[in-house]
Design an enzyme around this catalytic site. Structure first.
Site, PDB file in Angstrom:
ATOM      1  N   GLU A   4       0.725  -1.216   0.100  1.00  0.00           N
ATOM      2  CA  GLU A   4      -0.031  -0.016   0.047  1.00  0.00           C
ATOM      3  C   GLU A   4       0.790   1.375   0.005  1.00  0.00           C
ATOM      4  O   GLU A   4       0.245   2.104   0.765  1.00  0.00           O
ATOM      5  CB  GLU A   4      -0.936   0.011   1.342  1.00  0.00           C
ATOM      6  CG  GLU A   4      -1.933  -0.990   1.322  1.00  0.00           C
ATOM      7  CD  GLU A   4      -2.751  -1.256   0.024  1.00  0.00           C
ATOM      8  OE1 GLU A   4      -3.050  -0.143  -0.754  1.00  0.00           O
ATOM      9  OE2 GLU A   4      -3.384  -2.177  -0.214  1.00  0.00           O
TER      10      GLU A   4
HETATM   11  C1  LIG Z   1       2.930  -9.918  -0.096  1.00  0.00           C
HETATM   12  C2  LIG Z   1       2.797  -8.582  -1.084  1.00  0.00           C
HETATM   13  C3  LIG Z   1       1.446  -8.566  -1.509  1.00  0.00           C
HETATM   14  C4  LIG Z   1       1.241  -7.303  -2.378  1.00  0.00           C
HETATM   15  N1  LIG Z   1      -0.098  -6.940  -2.825  1.00  0.00           N
HETATM   16  C5  LIG Z   1      -0.029  -6.323  -3.763  1.00  0.00           C
HETATM   17  C6  LIG Z   1      -1.479  -6.382  -4.517  1.00  0.00           C
HETATM   18  O1  LIG Z   1      -2.197  -6.639  -4.153  1.00  0.00           O
HETATM   19  N2  LIG Z   1      -1.491  -5.438  -5.524  1.00  0.00           N
HETATM   20  C7  LIG Z   1      -0.476  -4.696  -6.065  1.00  0.00           C
HETATM   21  O2  LIG Z   1      -0.616  -3.856  -6.932  1.00  0.00           O
HETATM   22  N3  LIG Z   1       0.540  -4.698  -5.357  1.00  0.00           N
HETATM   23  C8  LIG Z   1       0.979  -5.573  -4.329  1.00  0.00           C
HETATM   24  N4  LIG Z   1       1.925  -5.656  -3.641  1.00  0.00           N
HETATM   25  C9  LIG Z   1       3.262  -4.542  -4.341  1.00  0.00           C
HETATM   26  C10 LIG Z   1       3.587  -3.467  -2.925  1.00  0.00           C
HETATM   27  O3  LIG Z   1       2.592  -2.785  -2.946  1.00  0.00           O
HETATM   28  C11 LIG Z   1       4.816  -3.049  -3.571  1.00  0.00           C
HETATM   29  O4  LIG Z   1       5.813  -4.058  -3.312  1.00  0.00           O
HETATM   30  C12 LIG Z   1       5.468  -2.086  -2.993  1.00  0.00           C
HETATM   31  O5  LIG Z   1       4.278  -0.579  -3.287  1.00  0.00           O
HETATM   32  C13 LIG Z   1       6.712  -1.461  -3.118  1.00  0.00           C
HETATM   33  O6  LIG Z   1       6.946  -1.444  -4.514  1.00  0.00           O
HETATM   34  P1  LIG Z   1       8.566  -2.161  -4.943  1.00  0.00           P
HETATM   35  O7  LIG Z   1       8.550  -3.592  -4.110  1.00  0.00           O
HETATM   36  O8  LIG Z   1       8.455  -2.051  -6.584  1.00  0.00           O
HETATM   37  O9  LIG Z   1       9.578  -1.512  -4.420  1.00  0.00           O
HETATM   38  P2  LIG Z   1      10.283  -0.243  -5.183  1.00  0.00           P
HETATM   39  O10 LIG Z   1       9.446   0.720  -5.792  1.00  0.00           O
HETATM   40  O11 LIG Z   1      11.398  -0.604  -5.683  1.00  0.00           O
HETATM   41  O12 LIG Z   1      11.103   0.616  -3.605  1.00  0.00           O
HETATM   42  C14 LIG Z   1      12.341   0.035  -3.253  1.00  0.00           C
HETATM   43  C15 LIG Z   1      12.649   1.062  -2.002  1.00  0.00           C
HETATM   44  O13 LIG Z   1      12.695   2.351  -2.810  1.00  0.00           O
HETATM   45  C16 LIG Z   1      12.212   3.312  -2.038  1.00  0.00           C
HETATM   46  N5  LIG Z   1      11.469   4.281  -2.920  1.00  0.00           N
HETATM   47  C17 LIG Z   1      11.019   4.080  -4.238  1.00  0.00           C
HETATM   48  N6  LIG Z   1      10.536   5.004  -4.673  1.00  0.00           N
HETATM   49  C18 LIG Z   1      10.907   6.283  -3.953  1.00  0.00           C
HETATM   50  C19 LIG Z   1      10.730   7.495  -3.985  1.00  0.00           C
HETATM   51  N7  LIG Z   1      10.258   8.181  -4.948  1.00  0.00           N
HETATM   52  N8  LIG Z   1      11.409   8.313  -2.934  1.00  0.00           N
HETATM   53  C20 LIG Z   1      11.755   7.617  -1.869  1.00  0.00           C
HETATM   54  N9  LIG Z   1      11.988   6.213  -1.848  1.00  0.00           N
HETATM   55  C21 LIG Z   1      11.479   5.554  -2.850  1.00  0.00           C
HETATM   56  C22 LIG Z   1      10.976   2.486  -1.182  1.00  0.00           C
HETATM   57  O14 LIG Z   1      10.260   3.224  -0.430  1.00  0.00           O
HETATM   58  C23 LIG Z   1      11.667   1.150  -0.997  1.00  0.00           C
HETATM   59  O15 LIG Z   1      12.204   1.217   0.370  1.00  0.00           O
HETATM   60  C24 LIG Z   1       2.591  -6.672  -2.755  1.00  0.00           C
HETATM   61  C25 LIG Z   1       3.716  -6.938  -2.342  1.00  0.00           C
HETATM   62  C26 LIG Z   1       3.838  -8.009  -1.477  1.00  0.00           C
HETATM   63  C27 LIG Z   1       5.225  -8.402  -1.128  1.00  0.00           C
END
Ligand SMILES: Cc1cc2nc3c(=O)[nH]c(=O)nc-3n(C[C@H](O)[C@H](O)[C@H](O)COP(=O)(O)OP(=O)(O)OC[C@H]3O[C@@H](n4cnc5c(N)ncnc54)[C@H](O)[C@@H]3O)c2cc1C
Length: 601
Positions: free
Chosen positions: A450
């Site tokens: 989220e």
């Molecule tokens: C068990 C599980 C269930 C999930 N369920 C859903 C679902 O139902 N639907 C769905 O759509 N997604 C879902 N997700 C995805 C989840 O919402 C994302 O993993 C999350 O939003 C983070 O994205 P990412 O993993 O690509 O991390 P990234 O975006 O790659 O981020 C990596 C790190 O960089 C930081 N970061 C990235 N951009 C910035 C910025 N602009 N400024 C500062 N810091 C930044 C982040 O805070 C994080 O610490 C799920 C994930 C998991 C693991």
């Protein structure tokens, strides 16, 4: 064995004595809803979750789910528990009666429902929580024929919903998604793309799954401004040929709508909540809301889900606390440093040790303070729909401000609390038999999904504070400073009111600093955002503890109220002072972070 008692006495206190929940929804269409009905709901849901959901929680963790040939099979006990919830009407508490829901206020469904569901079985609770999120976006923004066809099926829980945002290359940065939606002559779209990490993307709990999916229509604007929102069911209606859905029966076409699941993640916790790779191959979808206007709608859904996610931190923090407490009441190790307490035993109970008390009280007091803020936020979620402009405007502003704080602060606290409670139990806490290690693993995702907590902090510091020239903040500062002023000469309140006053003054100063420095250097704002969010969270919990203390001072001598007063004291003496170090970190600015050469990491 895991223990858990739903904290219904606390909800009764908060809804009726600290906040006038029933009075605050007057004129909002809940005419038959009264305190007795609320109390019945709280008790009924507490009994259901304790008797039906809690017993399957450990089983779900151990057994997990089956994945073979694109099909996910859930434990049969999960299907039975979910079915019982549908039959008793628990899946549709906030949905409208015309769709088969109970039509009760959001402050029950978004707060009490969410906390109990998560404490008892987080892996199961996310399924109905997502479905209700889809239901709300659909009923607020969808076409009438879509509402007629999908809303009741989602509301009752017969069909499930999902939220499909994330793609392999696009997590936080949704502006770069590549899923496409091609418009058709009949008004539908054909959706093609891959989404990852989709919670309950595929399962056998319901006969249909309704995906709310972000995609781009070719030729639209770049970035997030070109994103639209579509409803894509796993199975189409059998009678459907093209275009609309008016008057169509619920019977489903057994051939899937180009929606397949190509993988299920293995993960740290939430083993019985499927996390799926979903492929959409020319799947039929319907636009929800305006073309290219998907992001604001998705944020609307996510805002609700963010409050729900905050409640996951609280729900698991609460059950972790209850288990650590139960264990510590039995455990004997060492002696009280001031003299033996229990000479008839080989050792004293571990509650004689200040450090054990510190851990348990931090857990308890943060849980109860968070619950109070959650109840306030829940009432505001209802009041946003008031027809009195000053009520709805204030509620909307406060919900905007509180959402990132509830999401980030509650889940940070939930993870810390689960870890602390494991520590209270020593080696037993690390062992599967006692349950707390599962809570620790399950709650960890709440800081990530989220929108990560780092992104919540940026949303608070970079957007919510300055939005509409500081309107959100003004709507908080008015009641807060008024409360402090009203209690200035109340002798009994001094120990709570004075530190709260200092904290609020500090918050105003660092907010001005963040805005002023942040305008010149965005790294200043971004470098301080997480500490600022925690500072803010502490001030809000401080306000809640002072408000609760005021009620309890009138009822001194009764154990429940005396315990609350002692907890309020603990909060202001042992938790609130962290605002001082947080302010110092914010003031130090971004230099130590951003001047650090990349090659030296
Ligand atoms: C068990 C599980 C269930 C999930 N369920 C859903 C679902 O139902 N639907 C769905 O759509 N997604 C879902 N997700 C995805 C989840 O919402 C994302 O993993 C999350 O939003 C983070 O994205 P990412 O993993 O690509 O991390 P990234 O975006 O790659 O981020 C990596 C790190 O960089 C930081 N970061 C990235 N951009 C910035 C910025 N602009 N400024 C500062 N810091 C930044 C982040 O805070 C994080 O610490 C799920 C994930 C998991 C693991």
């Amino acid at each position: 064995m895991v223990v858990w008692e739903p904290p219904s006495r606390d909800y009764d206190f908060l809804f009726n004595e600290v906040f006038d929940a029933i009075g605050s929804i007057e004129g909002l269409g809940y005419d038959d809803f009264d305190a007795d009905f609320l109390s019945m709901l709280i008790d009924g849901w507490g009994t259901h979750t304790k008797e039906v959901w809690l017993p399957i929680n450990e089983l779900g963790d151990k057994e997990g789910l089956g994945f073979k040939d694109g099909i996910i099979t859930m434990p049969k006990e999960f299907k039975e528990a979910y079915r019982q919830g549908i039959e008793e009407g628990w899946m549709a508490t906030s949905c409208k009666p015309e769709h088969g829901g109970m039509g009760v206020p959001t402050f029950f469904s978004a707060v009490t429902w969410a906390e109990y569901g998560t404490s008892a079985c987080m892996a199961l609770s996310v399924l109905p929580a997502l479905s209700i999120g889809v239901y709300e976006v659909l009923t607020h923004h969808g076409r009438q024929d879509l509402i007629d066809y999908f809303a009741s099926n989602l509301a009752t829980g017969e069909w499930a919903g999902t939220m499909c945002l994330t793609e392999p290359h696009a997590g936080t940065d949704l502006g770069i998604i590549s899923t496409k939606a091609e418009p058709q002559d009949d008004g539908t779209y054909r959706i093609t793309g891959t989404k990852i990490f989709i919670t309950y993307g595929e399962h056998d709990m319901t006969e249909n799954i309704v995906h709310l999916i972000l995609a781009k229509v070719p030729g639209g604007p770049e970035g997030t401004k070109g994103i639209s929102l579509f409803l894509v069911p796993k199975y189409l209606p059998s009678e459907w040929e093209d275009g609309g859905l008016e008057g169509i029966s619920r019977d489903l076409n057994p051939d899937h709508n180009g929606v397949t699941c190509s993988g299920a993640e293995e993960k740290m916790g939430l083993h019985a909540s499927p996390t799926c790779v979903m492929n959409f191959d020319e799947s039929v979808g319907w636009l929800v809301g305006p073309l290219h206007g998907g992001m604001p709608l998705m944020f609307e859904m996510m805002n609700r889900e963010r409050v729900a996610t905050g409640m996951m931190g609280l729900g698991l923090g609460e059950i972790a606390y209850q288990n650590a407490l139960a264990w510590s009441l039995e455990r004997r190790q060492g002696r009280d440093l001031k003299g033996i307490q229990d000479p008839g035993q080989t050792a004293d109970n571990i509650l004689v040790h200040p450090d054990v008390r510190r851990m348990l009280l931090e857990a308890k007091v943060n849980n109860e303070g968070s619950r109070a803020l959650a109840v306030w936020a829940g009432i505001l979620l209802d009041q946003m729909h008031s027809e009195e402009p000053e009520v709805s405007e204030a509620a909307t502003a406060l919900v905007a401000l509180f959402t990132p704080i509830i999401k980030a602060h509650f889940t940070d606290l939930g993870c810390e609390t689960a870890s602390t409670c494991m520590q209270v139990m020593g080696g037993a806490g690390y062992c599967t038999e006692y349950g707390v290690e599962q809570f620790y693993r399950d709650v960890r995702i709440s800081k990530i999904w989220e929108g990560t907590n780092g992104i919540q902090a940026l949303d608070l510091a970079g957007r919510k504070i300055t939005q509409d020239y500081g309107k959100n903040l003004r709507h908080l500062m008015w009641p807060l400073t008024q409360f402090i002023e009203e209690n200035r000469d109340n002798h009994g309140m001094a120990e709570f009111n004075k530190p709260l006053y200092q904290g609020v003054k500090g918050l105003q100063q660092i907010t001005l600093l963040m805005i002023a420095e942040g305008m010149a250097n965005p790294h200043f704002l971004a470098a301080g955002a997480t500490d600022y969010c925690r500072y803010f969270g502490n001030v809000l919990l401080g306000y809640m503890w002072a408000k609760m203390a005021k009620v309890c001072l009138q009822k001194k001598g009764e154990p429940f109220y005396d315990a609350k007063l002692a907890s309020a004291r603990f909060f202001f003496k042992r938790i609130f002072p962290e605002t001082v170090s947080l302010a110092a970190k914010i003031q130090s600015g971004p230099k130590a972070l951003m001047d650090y050469p990349v090659e030296m990491f």
